[in-house]
Write a protein that holds these residues in place. Structure first.
Motif, mmCIF file in Angstrom:
data_model
loop_
_atom_site.group_PDB
_atom_site.id
_atom_site.type_symbol
_atom_site.label_atom_id
_atom_site.label_comp_id
_atom_site.label_asym_id
_atom_site.label_seq_id
_atom_site.Cartn_x
_atom_site.Cartn_y
_atom_site.Cartn_z
ATOM 1 N N ASN A 87 -5.032 -49.990 40.091
ATOM 2 C CA ASN A 87 -4.459 -51.268 40.541
ATOM 3 C C ASN A 87 -4.652 -52.317 39.443
ATOM 4 O O ASN A 87 -5.481 -53.224 39.548
ATOM 5 N N TYR A 88 -3.885 -52.188 38.386
ATOM 6 C CA TYR A 88 -4.091 -53.016 37.196
ATOM 7 C C TYR A 88 -3.147 -54.204 37.131
ATOM 8 O O TYR A 88 -1.984 -54.132 37.549
ATOM 9 N N ASN A 89 -3.682 -55.290 36.579
ATOM 10 C CA ASN A 89 -2.873 -56.390 36.068
ATOM 11 C C ASN A 89 -2.852 -56.261 34.552
ATOM 12 O O ASN A 89 -3.619 -55.486 33.981
ATOM 13 N N ARG A 90 -2.012 -57.050 33.906
ATOM 14 C CA ARG A 90 -2.010 -56.968 32.451
ATOM 15 C C ARG A 90 -1.733 -58.315 31.807
ATOM 16 O O ARG A 90 -1.082 -59.194 32.382
ATOM 17 N N LYS A 91 -2.243 -58.433 30.600
ATOM 18 C CA LYS A 91 -2.007 -59.588 29.743
ATOM 19 C C LYS A 91 -1.178 -59.095 28.565
ATOM 20 O O LYS A 91 -1.489 -58.053 27.976
ATOM 21 N N GLU A 92 -0.117 -59.807 28.217
ATOM 22 C CA GLU A 92 0.781 -59.354 27.164
ATOM 23 C C GLU A 92 0.709 -60.287 25.963
ATOM 24 O O GLU A 92 0.751 -61.509 26.093
ATOM 25 N N LEU A 93 0.587 -59.675 24.779
ATOM 26 C CA LEU A 93 0.584 -60.401 23.517
ATOM 27 C C LEU A 93 1.596 -59.744 22.585
ATOM 28 O O LEU A 93 2.066 -58.637 22.838
ATOM 29 N N ILE A 94 1.910 -60.414 21.495
ATOM 30 C CA ILE A 94 2.789 -59.857 20.462
ATOM 31 C C ILE A 94 2.072 -60.016 19.124
ATOM 32 O O ILE A 94 1.591 -61.104 18.789
ATOM 33 N N SER A 95 1.987 -58.940 18.355
ATOM 34 C CA SER A 95 1.353 -59.023 17.046
ATOM 35 C C SER A 95 2.247 -59.809 16.088
ATOM 36 O O SER A 95 3.436 -60.048 16.363
ATOM 37 N N SER A 96 1.704 -60.183 14.942
ATOM 38 C CA SER A 96 2.494 -60.918 13.947
ATOM 39 C C SER A 96 3.683 -60.108 13.467
ATOM 40 O O SER A 96 4.710 -60.671 13.059
ATOM 41 N N SER A 97 3.585 -58.783 13.526
ATOM 42 C CA SER A 97 4.681 -57.919 13.088
ATOM 43 C C SER A 97 5.625 -57.565 14.223
ATOM 44 O O SER A 97 6.553 -56.777 14.042
ATOM 45 N N GLY A 98 5.375 -58.119 15.424
ATOM 46 C CA GLY A 98 6.285 -57.917 16.542
ATOM 47 C C GLY A 98 5.959 -56.758 17.456
ATOM 48 O O GLY A 98 6.756 -56.414 18.338
ATOM 49 N N ILE A 99 4.791 -56.158 17.310
ATOM 50 C CA ILE A 99 4.409 -55.036 18.163
ATOM 51 C C ILE A 99 3.874 -55.574 19.495
ATOM 52 O O ILE A 99 2.974 -56.420 19.512
ATOM 53 N N PRO A 100 4.413 -55.091 20.642
ATOM 54 C CA PRO A 100 3.890 -55.528 21.946
ATOM 55 C C PRO A 100 2.474 -54.992 22.175
ATOM 56 O O PRO A 100 2.212 -53.803 21.966
ATOM 57 N N LEU A 101 1.588 -55.865 22.603
ATOM 58 C CA LEU A 101 0.207 -55.498 22.930
ATOM 59 C C LEU A 101 0.006 -55.728 24.422
ATOM 60 O O LEU A 101 0.151 -56.847 24.911
ATOM 61 N N GLU A 102 -0.325 -54.666 25.164
ATOM 62 C CA GLU A 102 -0.511 -54.754 26.607
ATOM 63 C C GLU A 102 -1.982 -54.516 26.930
ATOM 64 O O GLU A 102 -2.516 -53.441 26.653
ATOM 65 N N LEU A 103 -2.635 -55.522 27.507
ATOM 66 C CA LEU A 103 -4.073 -55.477 27.764
ATOM 67 C C LEU A 103 -4.298 -55.453 29.274
ATOM 68 O O LEU A 103 -4.033 -56.439 29.965
#
Length: 697
Positions: free
Chosen positions: A203-219
């Motif tokens: 039962n996860y939530n997630r935080k989304e970021l984008i690296s400087s090179s445009g790679i999606p980061l899902e935490l």
């Protein structure tokens, strides 16, 4: 004996022939469609492989542990197959250069590799399912390859209860709901070894970021841990950007996900694009100062290049995974926490390796049976030396060339060394002999380099020498070094190593520094607490450090009985780390403190403490509770049942702890009788294990 050798020869010959045939096939793509059943702990579905015959061959083999098959077909035609519980094989003549499709409908009840956590309790949001392939174990849930050298583009459709979240390798292309179930479709565009296949359900939530090179980061994080998401993943984007820049080769996968799970077997696992890590690293801002996820975060991310993009050909090349991930994680920490932190980290690992060698347990980095300390720490040191000797420019040039040349392939140490020699224009035979092939750790050489790189470490070596050779008073020497440095780390080590040589006046000065590491060291070594330092020591109970608070709380409670209620009141709301270190200690000491609790509260708190050995909690909490109860209060019947349960736990560290404690209890006849009586309510596996232990006593 001759007959045995003859049969062994036949077996080895057959295995060699099988391996040769398998190398004549190149598996290109796998389309997986599976359904995960939490009630039966099973996985069923199908996998469709596309492969090419590189030469004429008459058989195909896949690794498949304890599975059943409803159909196996080649090029859409059913074929006969053999299966011995470990390998699935089919005989069919195949032509060189031709592409084939192999479809397998299977069902598996994995004995390992897939872990169903929390499904036996009734606690909401406590259920998880996750995988841990580690080298060659994905064949427990998917007909695949226990061989890192077979690289395949894996696509997965996973079907499960729609109320959960599934995270897996690759890009999530779509989801589809039907009759309470949901199918998540993940797609990859590059090949990888099958041990890096992974999925996690919860039962996860997630935080989304984008690296400087445009790679999606899902935490990802659990809803209950929403306030811990920031400190847990602190610096994640910075680490990602730093490693891309430092390595000089773009991140090789579509996205990057990180998922914490309960009762994980290790700190973390670098599944391709999807790191799974232990919930023990899901921490708040106070815990961040004591123990954080930064190093593991950077280590597992570095593996996306070193291990996942380029993969060892066999065990003697394992340094190419762990040494590299450790080294680049240290560089990331250097970028975040500074040079001094970096060099003290190297100093500490060098001391560990020196101790290992003095115990005659040193290993060469080319030894496939070397221990973790060798692969990780000696491996990192080897790269640090190479970095220095080649120079930053040439080192980075060699790394880029190595990754570009061998991307999505398997590699050897020879191939890596050749790239570094070309980049640096230098013969690395001496480096190889000293750092890769020698069992010894060259501590004297390491010491010279550390002294040259770090003034505080040079001062520490000088201090140790002067303490054994100078005729001056110990405290006078220590005070001189203390006064001359601004290094909090050096001062911490002066406290830890030489506290018995320090006067109360000196220690008072250390308390007044208000530096976290120094005060943490003081909390660990001052025992008993001098009356002159009592007030200063009591101030540690307000420190923003769970390690410091735990040390100080226990020491003060032991030494000053008249003030126990005050100390208990000051720490009553503190949980501590994810293993509840302070809460468990508080419960025990509160129950033991005379006249602190009403009888009703004492019963409630005792029940809470005793209850933490239950399987509904993480093994870190359970182990902490077992230790406290066994050492001070004794184990109740329910604790003993929980201990027997723990002796069969999937985590080998926790299982080892539980079995040792159980062995110790069985040495007492009264405890043996209790355990025999309690065995009536155990499941078959637990009963068999307990009776086998009792029969040996």
């Amino acid at each position: 004996m001759k007959l045995f050798l003859f049969l062994l020869g036949i077996l080895l010959s057959n295995q060699t022939l099988e391996a040769q045939k398998q190398r004549a096939l190149d598996f290109l793509k796998a389309d997986i469609s599976i359904h995960i059943d939490s009630s039966s702990r099973s996985i069923g579905g199908n996998v469709h492989y596309t492969f090419k015959a590189l030469s004429k061959v008459d058989s195909v083999f896949l690794d498949a542990q304890n599975m059943s098959f409803s159909e196996v077909s080649l090029n859409n035609r059913s074929v006969k197959y053999t299966y011995d519980g470990k390998k699935l094989g089919l005989s069919k003549k195949m032509k060189a250069g031709k592409t084939y499709s192999l479809s397998i409908h299977f069902n598996a009840v994995p004995r390992q590799t897939v872990y169903f956590i929390g499904w036996d309790d009734n606690i909401p949001d406590n259920n998880q399912i996750w995988t841990q392939g580690q080298g060659k174990y994905s064949s427990h849930w998917l007909p695949s390859f226990d061989d890192m050298n077979e690289k395949v583009i894996f696509n997965m459709d996973l079907t499960f209860d729609k109320n959960y979240e599934i995270i897996a390798n690759g890009k999530l292309e779509r989801t589809e709901e039907k009759e309470g179930l949901k199918t998540w479709s993940f797609r990859m565009n590059k090949p990888m070894s099958s041990y890096l296949l992974a999925f996690a359900i919860g039962n996860y939530n997630r935080k989304e970021l984008i690296s400087s090179s445009g790679i999606p980061l899902e935490l990802y994080y659990l809803p209950k841990d929403s306030l811990c998401a920031e400190p847990t993943y602190r610096y994640t984007r910075r680490i990602f950007d730093f490693l891309e820049e430092e390595i000089g080769f773009s991140y090789p996968w579509q996205n990057y996900k990180q998922v914490p799970v309960r009762d994980f077997l290790y700190a973390g696992m670098e599944n391709t694009g999807t790191t799974i890590f232990s919930e023990a690293f899901v921490i708040d801002s106070t815990a961040f100062k004591d123990k954080n996820y930064v190093n593991v975060n950077a280590h597992e991310l570095a593996h996306q290049w070193f291990g996942n993009l380029v993969t060892e050909g066999s065990g003697e090349h394992h340094w190419l995974h762990e040494g590299f991930a450790t080294f680049y994680a240290y560089l990331a920490e250097k970028d975040i926490f500074g040079e001094e932190y970096f060099y003290w980290r190297l100093y500490d690992t060098a001391k560990q390796l020196e101790d290992l060698e003095q115990e005659s347990r040193g290993d060469a980095l080319t030894n496939p049976k070397a221990g973790s300390l060798t692969f990780y720490e000696k491996g990192a040191w080897a790269l640090y030396i190479l970095y220095q000797d080649l120079g930053e420019k040439n080192f980075k040039k060699g790394i880029r060339s190595y990754l570009e040349k061998y991307q999505y392939q398997n590699v050897t140490i020879d191939e890596f060394i050749a790239e570094m020699e070309d980049a640096g224009g230098k013969d690395l035979l001496a480096f190889r002999e000293e750092w890769l092939e020698d069992d010894d750790f060259p501590f004297d050489e390491v010491k010279k380099r550390l002294i040259k790189a770090s003034r505080p470490i040079k001062d520490f070596f000088d201090l140790q020498k002067e303490m054994t050779s100078s005729s001056d008073q110990d405290e006078a020497i220590l005070d001189r070094y203390w006064t001359a440095t601004d290094s909090e780390e050096l001062k911490k080590r002066i406290i830890l190593k030489y506290h018995k040589s320090l006067s109360n006046e000196f220690l008072k000065k250390a308390f007044d520094s208000q530096k976290l590491k120094i005060r943490q060291a003081l909390s660990a070594v001052i025992s008993p607490v001098p009356s002159e330092l009592r007030t200063a020591y009591e101030g540690l109970l307000k420190e923003d450090s769970y390690i410091t608070v735990e040390n100080a709380f226990y020491q003060l409670w032991i030494q000053f009985p008249e003030s126990r209620p005050k100390y208990l009141d000051m720490t009553a709301e503190v949980e501590g780390f994810p293993n509840k270190n302070i809460r468990l200690l508080w419960l025990l000491l509160a129950v033991l403190t005379r006249d602190y609790l009403s009888e009703e509260d004492k019963q409630l708190y005792t029940l809470e403490l005793v209850g933490y050995t239950s399987p509904q909690y993480s093994f870190e909490i359970r182990q902490n509770a077992f230790q406290l109860l066994n050492e001070v209060q004794g184990l109740t019947d329910s604790n003993l049942v929980d201990l027997i349960n723990a002796s069969a736990h999937h985590s080998w560290q926790f299982r080892k702890f539980a079995r040792r404690l159980l062995d110790k209890l069985l040495e007492d006849d009264k405890q043996k009788e209790r355990l025999l009586r309690l065995s009536q309510g155990l499941n078959d596996r637990e009963t068999r294990y307990l009776k086998s232990k009792i029969s040996k006593k």
